[in-house]
Design a protein around this motif. Structure first.
Motif, PDB file in Angstrom:
ATOM      1  N   ALA A  23     100.992  38.999  57.260  1.00  9.07           N
ATOM      2  CA  ALA A  23     101.494  40.376  57.376  1.00  9.07           C
ATOM      3  C   ALA A  23     100.444  41.375  56.922  1.00  9.07           C
ATOM      4  O   ALA A  23     100.266  42.428  57.534  1.00  9.07           O
ATOM      5  N   ASP A  91     104.503  34.084  66.728  1.00  8.41           N
ATOM      6  CA  ASP A  91     105.777  33.708  66.111  1.00  8.41           C
ATOM      7  C   ASP A  91     106.710  32.992  67.089  1.00  8.41           C
ATOM      8  O   ASP A  91     107.908  32.867  66.835  1.00  8.41           O
ATOM      9  N   LEU A 149     108.231  42.483  60.050  1.00  4.17           N
ATOM     10  CA  LEU A 149     107.274  41.546  59.470  1.00  4.17           C
ATOM     11  C   LEU A 149     106.586  42.155  58.251  1.00  4.17           C
ATOM     12  O   LEU A 149     106.501  41.529  57.196  1.00  4.17           O
TER      13      LEU A 149
END
Length: 181
Positions: A23, A91, A149
């Protein structure tokens, strides 16, 4: 393509090494990319404005420059959409990145239909603005994942901290090589 091919391996490496570092990396890339894109757009707009102001151009060339000036800011949304699509892909989420071009197409086709007929210059100007809006909506479509995120890790994706860190520099070099290839 090039941004995704450069971003995903580095993001995956960071994400699997330390919790939350993916992140942070995403935020740094996002912020650095926004900074670079605003600079590029500003320089292009300035160059186009100078070209239109200081050179004797045919009316057709002036129109081309005018419409280009309208559409240049869409580069920001195009590049950020590519980054966001890479994040979704990393993801293993494929639906929204694949569907977001549909939102783009619906908006610009609706604009083309709405502004068809009538004065050509007026129609083209509004279509150009509609295309910028369509790129913005496509970007907006993917934004929630990035915000989620980053916020899960206590990072603001709209913060300009960590601009051009070493890892972002490595990504930009890889991106440059991929773009040249």
């Amino acid at each position: 393509g090039a941004l995704q091919a450069s971003f995903i391996p580095m993001y995956e490496e960071k994400r699997h090494k330390v919790e939350g570092s993916g992140a942070v990396f995403c935020q740094r890339v996002h912020s650095s990319l926004v900074f670079v894109l605003f600079g590029v757009v500003l320089m292009l707009e300035l160059g186009l404005f100078c070209g239109q102001s200081f050179f004797k151009l045919s009316s057709q060339s002036e129109e081309v420059l005018y419409f280009t000036m309208i559409m240049v800011p869409s580069l920001i949304f195009i590049c950020l959409t590519s980054l966001y699509q890479a994040l979704y892909q990393a993801d293993q989420q494929f639906f929204l990145p694949a569907f977001s071009p549909v939102a783009f197409n619906v908006v610009w086709i609706a604009g083309a239909w709405a502004f068809s007929g009538g004065d050509m210059f007026f129609s083209l100007k509004n279509l150009s603005l509609t295309i910028v809006l369509a790129y913005f909506i496509q970007w907006l479509f993917l934004l929630p994942k990035v915000v989620t995120l980053c916020s899960k890790q206590g990072v603001s994706c709209f913060s300009f901290s960590g601009l051009f860190t070493k890892d972002v520099g490595v990504l930009f070099r890889r991106l440059g090589l991929a773009a040249l290839g």
